[in-house]
Design an enzyme around this catalytic site. Structure first.
Site, PDB file in Angstrom:
ATOM      1  N   TRP A  57       0.819  -1.252   0.181  1.00 23.73           N
ATOM      2  CA  TRP A  57      -0.020   0.039   0.098  1.00 23.73           C
ATOM      3  C   TRP A  57       0.834   1.123  -0.041  1.00 23.73           C
ATOM      4  O   TRP A  57       1.903   1.256   0.524  1.00 23.73           O
ATOM      5  CB  TRP A  57      -0.830   0.057   1.226  1.00 23.73           C
ATOM      6  CG  TRP A  57      -1.553   1.226   1.473  1.00 23.73           C
ATOM      7  CD1 TRP A  57      -1.266   2.288   2.248  1.00 23.73           C
ATOM      8  CD2 TRP A  57      -2.883   1.853   0.878  1.00 23.73           C
ATOM      9  NE1 TRP A  57      -2.082   3.376   2.289  1.00 23.73           N
ATOM     10  CE2 TRP A  57      -2.878   2.997   1.469  1.00 23.73           C
ATOM     11  CE3 TRP A  57      -3.579   1.185  -0.037  1.00 23.73           C
ATOM     12  CZ2 TRP A  57      -4.192   3.886   0.969  1.00 23.73           C
ATOM     13  CZ3 TRP A  57      -4.686   2.144  -0.480  1.00 23.73           C
ATOM     14  CH2 TRP A  57      -4.980   3.398   0.149  1.00 23.73           C
ATOM     15  N   MET A  58       0.379   2.250  -0.852  1.00 22.13           N
ATOM     16  CA  MET A  58       0.907   3.581  -0.525  1.00 22.13           C
ATOM     17  C   MET A  58      -0.267   4.599  -0.637  1.00 22.13           C
ATOM     18  O   MET A  58      -0.893   4.602  -1.202  1.00 22.13           O
ATOM     19  CB  MET A  58       1.990   3.959  -1.672  1.00 22.13           C
ATOM     20  CG  MET A  58       2.448   5.271  -2.178  1.00 22.13           C
ATOM     21  SD  MET A  58       3.750   5.353  -3.336  1.00 22.13           S
ATOM     22  CE  MET A  58       2.548   5.903  -4.835  1.00 22.13           C
ATOM     23  N   ASP A  60       0.224   9.134   0.658  1.00 17.89           N
ATOM     24  CA  ASP A  60       0.910  10.449   0.620  1.00 17.89           C
ATOM     25  C   ASP A  60       2.240  10.430   0.298  1.00 17.89           C
ATOM     26  O   ASP A  60       3.090   9.754   0.684  1.00 17.89           O
ATOM     27  CB  ASP A  60       0.770  11.440   1.813  1.00 17.89           C
ATOM     28  CG  ASP A  60      -0.662  11.266   2.513  1.00 17.89           C
ATOM     29  OD1 ASP A  60      -1.598  10.725   1.978  1.00 17.89           O
ATOM     30  OD2 ASP A  60      -0.687  12.041   3.836  1.00 17.89           O
ATOM     31  N   GLN A  76       3.728   7.440   2.300  1.00 14.44           N
ATOM     32  CA  GLN A  76       3.246   6.610   3.392  1.00 14.44           C
ATOM     33  C   GLN A  76       3.160   5.219   2.674  1.00 14.44           C
ATOM     34  O   GLN A  76       2.659   5.181   1.525  1.00 14.44           O
ATOM     35  CB  GLN A  76       1.767   7.192   3.732  1.00 14.44           C
ATOM     36  CG  GLN A  76       1.741   8.588   4.446  1.00 14.44           C
ATOM     37  CD  GLN A  76       2.207   8.388   5.767  1.00 14.44           C
ATOM     38  OE1 GLN A  76       1.159   7.876   6.567  1.00 14.44           O
ATOM     39  NE2 GLN A  76       3.277   8.461   6.152  1.00 14.44           N
ATOM     40  N   TRP A  84      -4.546   0.101   3.774  1.00 12.78           N
ATOM     41  CA  TRP A  84      -3.715   1.037   4.637  1.00 12.78           C
ATOM     42  C   TRP A  84      -3.671  -0.040   5.823  1.00 12.78           C
ATOM     43  O   TRP A  84      -4.627  -0.569   6.226  1.00 12.78           O
ATOM     44  CB  TRP A  84      -4.733   2.314   4.949  1.00 12.78           C
ATOM     45  CG  TRP A  84      -4.160   3.391   5.672  1.00 12.78           C
ATOM     46  CD1 TRP A  84      -3.307   4.306   5.325  1.00 12.78           C
ATOM     47  CD2 TRP A  84      -4.220   3.314   7.182  1.00 12.78           C
ATOM     48  NE1 TRP A  84      -2.887   5.153   6.520  1.00 12.78           N
ATOM     49  CE2 TRP A  84      -3.241   4.504   7.482  1.00 12.78           C
ATOM     50  CE3 TRP A  84      -4.675   2.780   8.153  1.00 12.78           C
ATOM     51  CZ2 TRP A  84      -3.094   5.086   8.888  1.00 12.78           C
ATOM     52  CZ3 TRP A  84      -4.570   3.350   9.382  1.00 12.78           C
ATOM     53  CH2 TRP A  84      -3.843   4.319   9.873  1.00 12.78           C
ATOM     54  N   PHE A 116       3.359   8.754  10.317  1.00 13.44           N
ATOM     55  CA  PHE A 116       2.481   9.335   9.239  1.00 13.44           C
ATOM     56  C   PHE A 116       3.131  10.474   8.686  1.00 13.44           C
ATOM     57  O   PHE A 116       4.367  10.758   8.827  1.00 13.44           O
ATOM     58  CB  PHE A 116       1.493   9.994  10.185  1.00 13.44           C
ATOM     59  CG  PHE A 116       0.157   9.170  10.367  1.00 13.44           C
ATOM     60  CD1 PHE A 116       0.300   7.773  10.420  1.00 13.44           C
ATOM     61  CD2 PHE A 116      -1.159   9.825  10.764  1.00 13.44           C
ATOM     62  CE1 PHE A 116      -0.975   7.133  10.605  1.00 13.44           C
ATOM     63  CE2 PHE A 116      -2.115   8.932  11.028  1.00 13.44           C
ATOM     64  CZ  PHE A 116      -2.155   7.764  10.873  1.00 13.44           C
ATOM     65  N   SER A 117       2.272  11.288   7.857  1.00  8.59           N
ATOM     66  CA  SER A 117       3.084  12.020   6.890  1.00  8.59           C
ATOM     67  C   SER A 117       4.048  13.287   7.247  1.00  8.59           C
ATOM     68  O   SER A 117       3.596  13.512   8.363  1.00  8.59           O
ATOM     69  CB  SER A 117       1.808  12.764   5.920  1.00  8.59           C
ATOM     70  OG  SER A 117       1.473  11.767   5.053  1.00  8.59           O
ATOM     71  N   ARG A 190      -1.437  16.763  12.753  1.00  8.81           N
ATOM     72  CA  ARG A 190      -0.399  16.249  11.951  1.00  8.81           C
ATOM     73  C   ARG A 190       0.089  16.858  10.505  1.00  8.81           C
ATOM     74  O   ARG A 190      -0.300  17.858  10.234  1.00  8.81           O
ATOM     75  CB  ARG A 190      -1.246  14.955  11.588  1.00  8.81           C
ATOM     76  CG  ARG A 190      -2.430  15.021  10.719  1.00  8.81           C
ATOM     77  CD  ARG A 190      -2.967  13.491  10.426  1.00  8.81           C
ATOM     78  NE  ARG A 190      -3.931  13.503   9.687  1.00  8.81           N
ATOM     79  CZ  ARG A 190      -5.293  13.458  10.296  1.00  8.81           C
ATOM     80  NH1 ARG A 190      -5.563  13.389  11.461  1.00  8.81           N
ATOM     81  NH2 ARG A 190      -6.563  13.618   9.567  1.00  8.81           N
ATOM     82  N   GLU A 245      -5.553  18.231   5.993  1.00  7.96           N
ATOM     83  CA  GLU A 245      -4.445  17.422   6.184  1.00  7.96           C
ATOM     84  C   GLU A 245      -3.276  18.151   5.217  1.00  7.96           C
ATOM     85  O   GLU A 245      -3.480  18.832   4.099  1.00  7.96           O
ATOM     86  CB  GLU A 245      -4.794  16.234   5.636  1.00  7.96           C
ATOM     87  CG  GLU A 245      -6.068  15.689   6.365  1.00  7.96           C
ATOM     88  CD  GLU A 245      -6.167  14.189   5.896  1.00  7.96           C
ATOM     89  OE1 GLU A 245      -6.434  13.313   6.965  1.00  7.96           O
ATOM     90  OE2 GLU A 245      -6.473  13.846   4.742  1.00  7.96           O
ATOM     91  N   TRP A 331      -9.313   8.835  -1.073  1.00  7.38           N
ATOM     92  CA  TRP A 331      -9.864   8.367   0.012  1.00  7.38           C
ATOM     93  C   TRP A 331     -11.157   7.490  -0.080  1.00  7.38           C
ATOM     94  O   TRP A 331     -11.386   6.359   0.490  1.00  7.38           O
ATOM     95  CB  TRP A 331      -9.723   8.776   1.371  1.00  7.38           C
ATOM     96  CG  TRP A 331      -8.196   8.868   1.681  1.00  7.38           C
ATOM     97  CD1 TRP A 331      -7.745  10.105   2.055  1.00  7.38           C
ATOM     98  CD2 TRP A 331      -7.419   7.975   2.233  1.00  7.38           C
ATOM     99  NE1 TRP A 331      -6.433   9.890   2.679  1.00  7.38           N
ATOM    100  CE2 TRP A 331      -6.278   8.496   2.719  1.00  7.38           C
ATOM    101  CE3 TRP A 331      -7.585   6.533   2.385  1.00  7.38           C
ATOM    102  CZ2 TRP A 331      -5.283   7.895   3.150  1.00  7.38           C
ATOM    103  CZ3 TRP A 331      -6.442   5.887   2.808  1.00  7.38           C
ATOM    104  CH2 TRP A 331      -5.362   6.579   3.058  1.00  7.38           C
TER     105      TRP A 331
HETATM  106  C1  FRU Z   1      -3.628  12.106   4.235  1.00  2.65           C
HETATM  107  C2  FRU Z   1      -3.407  11.321   5.614  1.00  2.65           C
HETATM  108  C3  FRU Z   1      -2.437  12.021   6.429  1.00  2.65           C
HETATM  109  C4  FRU Z   1      -1.903  11.177   7.427  1.00  2.65           C
HETATM  110  C5  FRU Z   1      -1.853   9.994   6.417  1.00  2.65           C
HETATM  111  C6  FRU Z   1      -1.831   8.891   7.140  1.00  2.65           C
HETATM  112  O1  FRU Z   1      -3.823  11.142   3.177  1.00  2.65           O
HETATM  113  O2  FRU Z   1      -4.702  10.965   6.141  1.00  2.65           O
HETATM  114  O3  FRU Z   1      -3.248  13.061   7.030  1.00  2.65           O
HETATM  115  O4  FRU Z   1      -0.719  11.570   7.972  1.00  2.65           O
HETATM  116  O5  FRU Z   1      -2.475  10.091   5.529  1.00  2.65           O
HETATM  117  O6  FRU Z   1      -1.324   7.533   6.367  1.00  2.65           O
END
Ligand code: FRU
Length: 505
Positions: A57-58, A60, A76, A84, A116-117, A190, A245, A331
């Site tokens: 999975w990939m 951000d 990610q 995810w 996370f990102s 975040r 985000e 998403w």
């Molecule tokens: C955005 C997000 C970020 C978070 C990451 C988690 O796509 O929801 O806010 O850091 O993905 O994978």
């Protein structure tokens, strides 16, 4: 991703795959035509020139910086399944922005949480003390997401941590004093994007732009380790149909040479095509606070599939560009799209610049010029042309009527229609192949373009189309899952001098 969904998004991928395989077989029987792909082959949507992870999975893009001839792209990543899960930072490098080499995973989750990102900076003056003056460190700033904390109903389960590398990003060491910015009582806290800014006293300082639920917060630091809050922006401005985000704060120049600051801000859900999208604000950033020029809502890309994109840090002085890449998904359906061994690709890299359209500043996203190096000998389109492969660029000038229409189709009668009519640019993927994995996928997406369309560039690859009108004054990115490769392009209206370039690395 919507903060509420972190707990409930591990849909069993095998179940989805079985559904996809079944639907392929059924649609083949129904149409009486031969389906060229068999789901078990599994790679029919693997793009040629867009970055995808080898497996897993990939989402951000993260921590992008340039150093010693290499563009670094972190992302990610959950290597163990195609949905995810526990987030790592995957890693890839490129010397030309079109050929990517995937490297071992850069940053693993630990007892403080998933990774996370976030972003990365080259700390040239070793302000952090994590390297030496001779070998300055690269410092990654990311969000720790503590799953146990989230499950227990706490609000303080996201905090910011750092890691550093002194070997060109190959290996990373977490800072002992993490988290460097503990949670401040906000559930969604975040995606730190850090850059170096010269303040009004002429001193360099690190500025962190952080997404905090329905706004961004700004923090300042002398050393990347201690942070103090300087401002907030956005609670009453912009689109608020979802959680904010992945911000990015970028210094840019207007066409008449004035300095402006652009704040990119991804929002999920609440995008113009449902689900995820990236809005941006144009204004001034001074002493840790951002002031927008106006209240207008602006979208970076009007297609459904460009999210969480940010820009590269540390480009060489000789390169004044602002280079961007986004996650080419949404998403809404990212976890159920019909790819098998991996899920998701990045967009093509794009160059951002400010343009003035009838007195209004907008952000243009042009395909990065490096993509031109992929062009093979062009084939002129005589109204209709066969596509030599799945990886092509189609370029055309418009005839002055401000209206155009072109259709991509395959041997199964599936098609994508791309048009501008009555001031609306549209991509219609309602008959473009597989779509039953999500009810919102088969749709026509439209975007307002009040000014004149003069040219189109269309980047096609297995699994996607990216439309750049006037070289990126208006952009739409869209995933596509045809049951057989696109075979033909037909210019129906408005396009002159159409050329197809096969793209090869
Ligand atoms: C955005 C997000 C970020 C978070 C990451 C988690 O796509 O929801 O806010 O850091 O993905 O994978």
């Amino acid at each position: 991703m919507d903060s509420k969904s972190y707990l409930k998004n591990s849909m069993p991928s095998k179940f989805c795959l079985t559904l996809v395989a079944l639907s392929l077989i059924l649609s083949a029987c129904g149409s009486g035509q031969e389906v060229q792909f068999v789901a078990s082959e599994g790679e029919q949507y693997r793009p040629d020139y867009h970055f995808t992870p080898a497996k897993g999975w990939m989402n951000d893009p993260n921590g992008m910086f340039f150093l010693d001839g290499e563009y670094h792209l972190f992302f990610q990543h959950y290597p163990d399944t195609t949905v995810w899960g526990p987030m790592h930072w995957g890693h890839a490098v490129s010397r030309d922005l079109v050929t990517w080499e995937e490297l071992p995973i850069a940053i693993y989750p630990d007892s403080l949480g998933y990774i996370f990102s976030g972003s990365a900076v080259v700390d040239t003056e070793n302000s952090s003390g994590l390297g030496t003056a001779e070998n300055p460190p690269i410092v990654a700033i990311f969000t720790y997401h503590d799953m146990a904390g989230e499950k227990s109903g706490a609000v303080d389960f996201q905090s910011q941590g750092i890691a550093f590398s002194t070997d060109k990003g190959r290996t990373w060491t977490k800072f002992e004093g993490n988290p460097v910015l503990p949670n401040q009582g906000v559930r969604d806290f975040r995606d730190p994007k850090v850059s170096q800014v010269v303040n009004s006293e002429g001193k360099k300082e690190w500025v962190m732009t952080l997404a905090a639920q329905d706004r961004v917060q700004f923090y300042s630091s002398p050393d990347l380790k201690s942070w103090s809050k300087t401002g907030e922006f956005g609670q009453d401005t912009g689109a608020h149909g979802g959680v904010w985000e992945c911000p990015d704060l970028i210094k840019m120049s207007t066409p008449d040479g004035k300095e402006k600051w652009v704040l990119l801000l991804s929002i999920n859900p609440g995008g113009p095509q449902k689900g995820s999208a990236t809005q941006y604000f144009i204004g001034d950033f001074k002493d840790g606070s951002f002031t927008p020029d106006d209240n207008m809502i602006r979208w970076l890309d009007y297609g459904p599939d460009n999210y969480a994109g940010v820009t590269w840090a540390n480009l060489p002085q000789s390169d004044s560009r602002t280079l961007f890449i986004g996650w080419m998904s949404n998403w809404l359906y990212a976890q159920v799209v019909p790819t098998q061994s991996w899920r998701s690709a990045m967009t093509v890299p794009r160059e951002l610049s400010l343009i003035d359209v009838n007195g209004v500043l907008l952000l243009k996203s042009a395909p990065a010029q490096e993509l031109e190096s992929l062009r093979q000998a062009g084939i002129e389109i005589d109204q209709t042309s066969n596509l030599p492969s799945q990886a092509v660029e189609i370029e055309g000038k418009l005839d002055g009527s401000d209206t155009f229409s072109l259709v991509l189709s395959n041997e199964l009668g599936e098609k994508v229609t791309i048009t501008k009519e009555m001031g609306l640019v549209s991509i219609d993927r309602s008959q473009a192949g597989q779509s039953d994995f999500h009810g919102d996928f088969a749709a026509m997406h439209s975007a307002p373009m009040s000014w004149k369309a003069e040219s189109v560039r269309i980047f096609l690859d297995a699994g996607s189309v990216e439309l750049f009108v006037n070289d990126g004054e208006l952009v739409m990115t869209s995933l596509l899952f045809p049951n057989s490769p696109w075979k033909t392009v037909e210019l129906q209206q408005g396009i002159e001098d159409g050329v197809v370039y096969p793209l090869e690395k």
